[in-house]
Design a protein around this motif. Structure first.
Motif, mmCIF file in Angstrom:
data_model
loop_
_atom_site.group_PDB
_atom_site.id
_atom_site.type_symbol
_atom_site.label_atom_id
_atom_site.label_comp_id
_atom_site.label_asym_id
_atom_site.label_seq_id
_atom_site.Cartn_x
_atom_site.Cartn_y
_atom_site.Cartn_z
ATOM 1 N N PRO A 170 45.082 -25.647 25.077
ATOM 2 C CA PRO A 170 44.968 -24.389 24.327
ATOM 3 C C PRO A 170 45.313 -24.539 22.849
ATOM 4 N N PHE A 171 46.251 -25.415 22.535
ATOM 5 C CA PHE A 171 46.598 -25.669 21.134
ATOM 6 C C PHE A 171 45.378 -26.170 20.375
ATOM 7 N N TYR A 172 44.671 -27.136 20.945
ATOM 8 C CA TYR A 172 43.476 -27.657 20.277
ATOM 9 C C TYR A 172 42.355 -26.624 20.255
ATOM 10 N N GLU A 173 42.230 -25.858 21.322
ATOM 11 C CA GLU A 173 41.200 -24.815 21.346
ATOM 12 C C GLU A 173 41.405 -23.809 20.224
ATOM 13 N N HIS A 174 42.640 -23.540 19.894
ATOM 14 C CA HIS A 174 42.950 -22.612 18.800
ATOM 15 C C HIS A 174 42.345 -23.098 17.482
ATOM 16 N N PHE A 175 42.187 -24.408 17.353
ATOM 17 C CA PHE A 175 41.638 -24.980 16.124
ATOM 18 C C PHE A 175 40.142 -25.295 16.243
ATOM 19 N N GLY A 176 39.496 -24.777 17.276
ATOM 20 C CA GLY A 176 38.052 -24.894 17.384
ATOM 21 C C GLY A 176 37.531 -25.992 18.282
ATOM 22 N N PHE A 177 38.403 -26.699 18.980
ATOM 23 C CA PHE A 177 37.963 -27.743 19.912
ATOM 24 C C PHE A 177 37.578 -27.131 21.253
ATOM 25 N N THR A 178 36.664 -27.785 21.929
ATOM 26 C CA THR A 178 36.331 -27.428 23.302
ATOM 27 C C THR A 178 36.345 -28.686 24.157
ATOM 28 N N VAL A 179 36.718 -28.523 25.415
ATOM 29 C CA VAL A 179 36.726 -29.658 26.348
ATOM 30 C C VAL A 179 35.287 -30.051 26.660
#
Length: 205
Positions: A170-179
């Protein structure tokens, strides 16, 4: 005092920063599922992790990537033009194998699976990021991530990473990353999650 640098403001790392970087990252990764699997002995994990990150910094990412640190965290980035150079040389491989001991063969499976899920398009790669747990929540990781993303955005390039800790997703998703996938390099090992952030313009961040 006015003008004093903020403890969580990233700066470019130098060779003299190796001890500080290795200590911060060793503490950050002490409970990481992948590193716990590769280094199952908790009594020696901290010392081995310091050696691990010292080797990665000195022999792989400092010479060919961009390494930044705060007072309690660090990040290793690889721009696309350095992708083919930022790999361990023979001496680095020997040092990493020595750190892992009889678990060294497991690393090959991890490296092969990660390589198979590495995008071919030019991109910035976030190889390592972490902060000492004692400063968790104080913004060191976010500051390091923003700094590298700003460089990728300035170049109009996407960013790739692998998360080895599910709670960090979720931390990375907050910055626009997706799995982009879930991979399990070894039958009894933990999964990894490659993540991708599309290119953005610096103005559109």
């Amino acid at each position: 005092m006015c003008g004093m640098p903020n403890a969580r403001t990233p700066r470019a790392a130098t060779a003299d920063d190796a001890p500080s970087i290795s200590r911060s990252l060793a503490r950050a990764f002490d409970d990481d599922p992948l590193m716990c699997w590769l280094l199952p002995d908790a009594t020696t994990r901290g010392e081995r992790l310091e050696r691990w990150f010292t080797t990665l910094f000195r022999r792989q990412y400092a010479p060919h990537g961009r390494c930044e640190l705060t007072d309690s965290g660090a990040a290793f980035w690889v721009p696309p033009e350095a992708r083919d150079k930022a790999v361990p040389d023979a001496d680095a491989v020997r040092e990493l194998v020595d750190v892992l001991g009889d678990r060294a063969a497991l690393l090959r499976d991890v490296v092969e699976q990660v390589a198979a899920h590495t995008p071919g398009a030019p991109h910035w790669y976030l190889a390592v990021i972490g902060a000492d747990p004692r400063v968790r929540g104080q913004g060191h990781g976010a500051a390091l991530l923003r700094s590298g993303l700003a460089r990728a955005d300035a170049a109009g390039l996407p960013v790739h990473l692998e998360s080895s800790k599910p709670e960090n997703i979720p931390f990375y998703e907050h910055f626009g990353f997706t799995v982009s996938a879930e991979i399990r390099p070894h039958a009894d090992g933990p999964p990894l999650w490659p993540m991708w952030r599309p290119a953005r313009s610096a103005e559109g961040r």
